[in-house]
Design an enzyme around this catalytic site. Structure first.
Site, PDB file in Angstrom:
ATOM      1  N   ASP A   1      -1.157  -8.443  14.411  1.00 14.53           N
ATOM      2  CA  ASP A   1      -0.192  -7.258  14.555  1.00 14.53           C
ATOM      3  C   ASP A   1       0.152  -7.054  15.544  1.00 14.53           C
ATOM      4  O   ASP A   1       0.330  -5.722  16.144  1.00 14.53           O
ATOM      5  CB  ASP A   1      -0.692  -6.373  13.162  1.00 14.53           C
ATOM      6  CG  ASP A   1      -2.232  -6.023  14.046  1.00 14.53           C
ATOM      7  OD1 ASP A   1      -2.883  -7.236  14.340  1.00 14.53           O
ATOM      8  OD2 ASP A   1      -2.905  -4.969  13.544  1.00 14.53           O
TER       9      ASP A   1
ATOM     10  N   SER B   1     -18.503 -14.891  25.873  1.00 13.29           N
ATOM     11  CA  SER B   1     -17.714 -16.217  25.528  1.00 13.29           C
ATOM     12  C   SER B   1     -16.846 -16.432  26.701  1.00 13.29           C
ATOM     13  O   SER B   1     -16.748 -15.368  27.573  1.00 13.29           O
ATOM     14  CB  SER B   1     -15.783 -15.255  25.194  1.00 13.29           C
ATOM     15  OG  SER B   1     -15.121 -16.646  25.618  1.00 13.29           O
TER      16      SER B   1
ATOM     17  N   GLU C   1      -3.723   3.366  14.225  1.00 13.63           N
ATOM     18  CA  GLU C   1      -4.916   2.903  14.973  1.00 13.63           C
ATOM     19  C   GLU C   1      -5.280   2.854  16.459  1.00 13.63           C
ATOM     20  O   GLU C   1      -6.484   2.175  17.139  1.00 13.63           O
ATOM     21  CB  GLU C   1      -4.175   1.232  15.149  1.00 13.63           C
ATOM     22  CG  GLU C   1      -2.681   1.995  16.360  1.00 13.63           C
ATOM     23  CD  GLU C   1      -1.501   1.793  15.834  1.00 13.63           C
ATOM     24  OE1 GLU C   1      -1.587   2.284  15.150  1.00 13.63           O
ATOM     25  OE2 GLU C   1      -0.807   1.682  16.747  1.00 13.63           O
TER      26      GLU C   1
ATOM     27  N   HIS D   1       1.171   0.880  16.114  1.00 10.11           N
ATOM     28  CA  HIS D   1       1.094  -0.288  16.949  1.00 10.11           C
ATOM     29  C   HIS D   1       2.545  -0.562  17.723  1.00 10.11           C
ATOM     30  O   HIS D   1       2.993  -2.015  17.874  1.00 10.11           O
ATOM     31  CB  HIS D   1       1.578  -1.564  15.752  1.00 10.11           C
ATOM     32  CG  HIS D   1       0.505  -2.024  15.201  1.00 10.11           C
ATOM     33  ND1 HIS D   1      -1.527  -1.895  15.551  1.00 10.11           N
ATOM     34  CD2 HIS D   1      -0.461  -1.746  13.900  1.00 10.11           C
ATOM     35  CE1 HIS D   1      -2.168  -1.758  14.864  1.00 10.11           C
ATOM     36  NE2 HIS D   1      -1.504  -1.521  13.666  1.00 10.11           N
TER      37      HIS D   1
ATOM     38  N   ARG E   1       0.795  -0.791  -0.409  1.00  7.00           N
ATOM     39  CA  ARG E   1      -0.289  -0.123  -0.017  1.00  7.00           C
ATOM     40  C   ARG E   1       0.896   1.563  -0.352  1.00  7.00           C
ATOM     41  O   ARG E   1       1.803   1.204  -0.031  1.00  7.00           O
ATOM     42  CB  ARG E   1      -1.047  -0.089   1.422  1.00  7.00           C
ATOM     43  CG  ARG E   1      -1.846  -0.980   1.489  1.00  7.00           C
ATOM     44  CD  ARG E   1      -2.676  -1.514   2.209  1.00  7.00           C
ATOM     45  NE  ARG E   1      -1.815  -1.743   3.255  1.00  7.00           N
ATOM     46  CZ  ARG E   1      -2.322  -2.134   5.339  1.00  7.00           C
ATOM     47  NH1 ARG E   1      -3.454  -1.986   4.887  1.00  7.00           N
ATOM     48  NH2 ARG E   1      -1.019  -2.746   5.516  1.00  7.00           N
TER      49      ARG E   1
ATOM     50  N   VAL F   1      -5.417 -13.133  12.472  1.00  7.43           N
ATOM     51  CA  VAL F   1      -5.477 -11.856  12.439  1.00  7.43           C
ATOM     52  C   VAL F   1      -4.994 -10.789  13.769  1.00  7.43           C
ATOM     53  O   VAL F   1      -4.592  -9.628  12.819  1.00  7.43           O
ATOM     54  CB  VAL F   1      -7.118 -11.174  11.686  1.00  7.43           C
ATOM     55  CG1 VAL F   1      -7.016  -9.861  11.556  1.00  7.43           C
ATOM     56  CG2 VAL F   1      -7.724 -11.846  11.512  1.00  7.43           C
TER      57      VAL F   1
ATOM     58  N   LYS G   1       2.739   1.338   7.137  1.00  2.00           N
ATOM     59  CA  LYS G   1       3.687   1.047   8.300  1.00  2.00           C
ATOM     60  C   LYS G   1       4.135   1.361   8.846  1.00  2.00           C
ATOM     61  O   LYS G   1       4.835   2.500   8.923  1.00  2.00           O
ATOM     62  CB  LYS G   1       3.189  -0.555   7.724  1.00  2.00           C
ATOM     63  CG  LYS G   1       3.378  -1.367   7.172  1.00  2.00           C
ATOM     64  CD  LYS G   1       1.365  -1.696   7.809  1.00  2.00           C
ATOM     65  CE  LYS G   1       2.096  -3.075   8.382  1.00  2.00           C
ATOM     66  NZ  LYS G   1       0.493  -3.761   9.119  1.00  2.00           N
TER      67      LYS G   1
ATOM     68  N   TYR H   1       0.423   3.444  10.958  1.00  5.83           N
ATOM     69  CA  TYR H   1       0.103   2.477  11.453  1.00  5.83           C
ATOM     70  C   TYR H   1       1.081   2.131  12.360  1.00  5.83           C
ATOM     71  O   TYR H   1       2.504   2.015  12.036  1.00  5.83           O
ATOM     72  CB  TYR H   1      -0.300   1.167  10.961  1.00  5.83           C
ATOM     73  CG  TYR H   1      -1.713   1.309   9.947  1.00  5.83           C
ATOM     74  CD1 TYR H   1      -2.689   0.950  11.261  1.00  5.83           C
ATOM     75  CD2 TYR H   1      -1.736   1.493   8.826  1.00  5.83           C
ATOM     76  CE1 TYR H   1      -3.832   1.153  10.241  1.00  5.83           C
ATOM     77  CE2 TYR H   1      -3.312   1.234   8.290  1.00  5.83           C
ATOM     78  CZ  TYR H   1      -4.201   1.724   9.710  1.00  5.83           C
ATOM     79  OH  TYR H   1      -5.629   1.746   8.553  1.00  5.83           O
TER      80      TYR H   1
ATOM     81  N   ALA I   1       0.454 -10.562   9.124  1.00  6.34           N
ATOM     82  CA  ALA I   1       0.835  -8.980   9.979  1.00  6.34           C
ATOM     83  C   ALA I   1       0.320  -7.987   9.258  1.00  6.34           C
ATOM     84  O   ALA I   1      -0.285  -7.326   9.961  1.00  6.34           O
ATOM     85  CB  ALA I   1       1.738  -8.915  10.796  1.00  6.34           C
TER      86      ALA I   1
HETATM   87  P1  NAD Z   1     -12.118  -4.353  17.125  1.00  8.11           P
HETATM   88  O1  NAD Z   1     -12.300  -3.291  18.178  1.00  8.11           O
HETATM   89  O2  NAD Z   1     -13.513  -3.846  16.380  1.00  8.11           O
HETATM   90  O3  NAD Z   1     -13.202  -6.067  17.739  1.00  8.11           O
HETATM   91  C1  NAD Z   1     -12.386  -6.507  18.616  1.00  8.11           C
HETATM   92  C2  NAD Z   1     -13.296  -7.046  19.793  1.00  8.11           C
HETATM   93  O4  NAD Z   1     -13.006  -7.850  20.185  1.00  8.11           O
HETATM   94  C3  NAD Z   1     -14.716  -5.940  19.615  1.00  8.11           C
HETATM   95  O5  NAD Z   1     -16.039  -5.964  19.705  1.00  8.11           O
HETATM   96  C4  NAD Z   1     -13.830  -7.095  21.654  1.00  8.11           C
HETATM   97  O6  NAD Z   1     -15.339  -7.053  22.546  1.00  8.11           O
HETATM   98  C5  NAD Z   1     -13.909  -8.310  21.013  1.00  8.11           C
HETATM   99  N1  NAD Z   1     -13.332  -8.759  22.386  1.00  8.11           N
HETATM  100  C6  NAD Z   1     -11.817  -7.976  23.270  1.00  8.11           C
HETATM  101  N2  NAD Z   1     -11.626  -9.543  24.245  1.00  8.11           N
HETATM  102  C7  NAD Z   1     -11.696 -10.258  24.009  1.00  8.11           C
HETATM  103  C8  NAD Z   1     -11.961 -11.698  24.481  1.00  8.11           C
HETATM  104  N3  NAD Z   1     -11.417 -11.579  25.173  1.00  8.11           N
HETATM  105  N4  NAD Z   1     -13.286 -12.827  23.784  1.00  8.11           N
HETATM  106  C9  NAD Z   1     -13.294 -12.066  22.745  1.00  8.11           C
HETATM  107  N5  NAD Z   1     -13.121 -11.322  22.098  1.00  8.11           N
HETATM  108  C10 NAD Z   1     -13.314  -9.991  23.159  1.00  8.11           C
HETATM  109  O7  NAD Z   1     -11.428  -4.758  16.588  1.00  8.11           O
HETATM  110  P2  NAD Z   1     -10.891  -5.299  14.860  1.00  8.11           P
HETATM  111  O8  NAD Z   1     -10.951  -3.721  14.074  1.00  8.11           O
HETATM  112  O9  NAD Z   1     -12.022  -5.817  14.785  1.00  8.11           O
HETATM  113  O10 NAD Z   1      -9.632  -5.503  14.729  1.00  8.11           O
HETATM  114  C11 NAD Z   1      -9.782  -6.439  15.820  1.00  8.11           C
HETATM  115  C12 NAD Z   1      -7.667  -7.390  15.622  1.00  8.11           C
HETATM  116  O11 NAD Z   1      -7.449  -7.523  14.022  1.00  8.11           O
HETATM  117  C13 NAD Z   1      -7.216  -6.298  16.428  1.00  8.11           C
HETATM  118  O12 NAD Z   1      -5.888  -6.673  16.824  1.00  8.11           O
HETATM  119  C14 NAD Z   1      -5.741  -5.533  14.962  1.00  8.11           C
HETATM  120  O13 NAD Z   1      -4.988  -5.156  15.575  1.00  8.11           O
HETATM  121  C15 NAD Z   1      -6.201  -6.815  13.776  1.00  8.11           C
HETATM  122  N6  NAD Z   1      -6.202  -6.621  12.663  1.00  8.11           N
HETATM  123  C16 NAD Z   1      -5.231  -7.503  12.216  1.00  8.11           C
HETATM  124  C17 NAD Z   1      -5.035  -7.093  10.633  1.00  8.11           C
HETATM  125  C18 NAD Z   1      -3.353  -7.871   9.862  1.00  8.11           C
HETATM  126  O14 NAD Z   1      -3.840  -7.676   8.485  1.00  8.11           O
HETATM  127  N7  NAD Z   1      -3.362  -9.021  10.414  1.00  8.11           N
HETATM  128  C19 NAD Z   1      -5.419  -6.153   9.982  1.00  8.11           C
HETATM  129  C20 NAD Z   1      -6.659  -5.266  11.262  1.00  8.11           C
HETATM  130  C21 NAD Z   1      -6.402  -5.470  11.931  1.00  8.11           C
END
Ligand code: NAD
Length: 361
Positions: A268, A218, A117, A95, A15, A265, A74, A93, A297
């Site tokens: 990161d 959960s 973020e 992190h 990107r 996911v 990044k 970003y 990541a």
């Molecule tokens: P979000 O805040 O929209 O959603 C996170 C959810 O997790 C919330 O609904 C929260 O209530 C829930 N949660 C928190 N602790 C929990 C637990 N112990 N058990 C169950 N649920 C729990 O976040 P998001 O935007 O969906 O991001 C999720 C993750 O994905 C983040 O870590 C983000 O950094 C990551 N991410 C990774 C990539 C990648 O390319 N790998 C890209 C985008 C986001």
């Protein structure tokens, strides 16, 4: 203001921090935009597109040196730390809670560091959301792909077939990633369960999916029951600005089918599974304790056309605000942007990062 856009040099990052349309917008507001040659190549934006939009093409050193405000996707990697300085603002970003070397480098250099973020408004995390939506949809693609036998999977079709049960996908965390993963996996016919710990979020998901996806609160017993049945487990939890909670511990892995696929996911932010290790698109799967972990990541970098446009569409308003008013004034006037400030004047100011590194200023 002098604004620079540099070419991403982190491996696999495709990107770029600003589209040509974003350049046009800033130039029309009276700002100077410098774009490193080739910065948009991987997103299919040519140097000519940027010049036509009003940018000046420069080399890497000049882009960093000219910038008052530097736009990236990044976080800076080690070879870029030499460019950090006190009269520079980085918007990217970052992190930081999972990255001590960069946090130290930003603190030592006195750079003003704003992390996409952690920018926060009343809708949540507006600069994380589009990438999460894209990553969530890609998690469903990864599930479909890596369940197939030629990609090392058990030979399951995500949606099953008439008369044959579909795959079971367990999604832990029902935010932007989890919801989009659920939408697409369900759309492909999988049997999907979403776990979350927020009662409010569970009610929203329950109403949204109208019974097409199981949505459960959960707790340790529910988690263990669901892990036993899953063909795919998607880690999608987030606690803003902090390392991800390790929801699936090493001892949980014994509950899973031996051919189950783990897609983390949240990698990161350190990962939602205790055993996860970051991977890249070059080699996305790592086998740990006999189980396949998919831990890419930067998942959205697989679809840079979509991701770059989605990113500029949400960052541009903040960039314009900083460029027009000056960074300090924009931060003072906008609580959303202020929430994005992670390091300022040689000190960590974001609470989650300060907690991760209590020994740093
Ligand atoms: P979000 O805040 O929209 O959603 C996170 C959810 O997790 C919330 O609904 C929260 O209530 C829930 N949660 C928190 N602790 C929990 C637990 N112990 N058990 C169950 N649920 C729990 O976040 P998001 O935007 O969906 O991001 C999720 C993750 O994905 C983040 O870590 C983000 O950094 C990551 N991410 C990774 C990539 C990648 O390319 N790998 C890209 C985008 C986001």
């Amino acid at each position: 203001m002098r604004i620079s856009v540099v070419k991403e040099i982190k491996p696999q990052e495709t990107r770029v921090g600003l589209t040509p349309a974003g350049v046009t917008d800033l130039v029309q507001h009276g700002h100077e935009v410098f774009v490193e040659r080739g910065a948009g190549d991987a997103s299919a934006y040519s140097d000519a597109d940027y010049v036509a939009a009003g940018a000046r093409l420069v080399d890497q050193d000049t882009a960093w040196a000219n910038a008052e405000l530097l736009l990236k996707v990044k976080e800076p990697i080690a070879s870029e730390y030499r460019f950090l300085r006190p009269d520079l603002t980085i918007f990217a970003y970052l992190h930081l809670a999972a990255n001590r070397p960069l946090t130290e480098a930003l603190v030592e250099a006195g750079t003003f560091a704003i992390g996409y973020e952690t920018v926060q408004d009343d809708t949540g995390l507006p600069l994380l959301t589009p990438m999460s939506e894209i990553a969530g949809r890609l998690a469903a693609h990864a599930a479909a792909t890596y369940l197939m036998s030629q990609f090392g999977g058990p030979g399951l079709l995500l949606g099953g077939a008439p008369g044959v049960a579909p795959a079971r996908v367990l999604i832990i965390g029902g935010g932007a990633v989890g919801t989009n993963a659920a939408f697409l996996a369900r759309g492909m016919g999988a049997e999907v369960t979403v776990l979350d710990t927020s009662a409010k979020r569970i009610r929203q998901l329950d109403a949204m999916f109208e019974g097409r996806v199981r949505v459960l609160m959960s707790d340790p017993h529910v988690l263990e029951d669901e892990l036993r049945q899953a063909d795919v487990v998607v880690g999608a939890v987030l606690v803003p600005g902090r390392a991800a909670p390790k929801v699936v511990r090493r001892e949980h892995l014994g509950l899973l089918r031996p051919d189950a696929l783990l897609i983390d996911v949240a990698i990161d932010q350190g990962g939602a599974f205790e055993t996860s290790r970051p991977t890249t698109y070059e080699d996305p799967i790592v086998v740990i304790d006999g189980l396949r972990h998919y831990c890419v990541a930067n998942m959205p970098s697989a679809v840079p056309h979509t991701s770059t446009r989605a990113l500029t569409s949400v960052t541009l308003a903040y960039v314009r605000e900083m460029a027009d008013r000056g960074v300090a004034a924009a931060v003072a006037a906008d609580a959303s942007l202020a929430a994005g400030v992670n390091v300022r004047d040689g000190a960590i100011v974001y609470p989650g990062v300060a907690e991760a590194f209590p020994d740093l200023p």
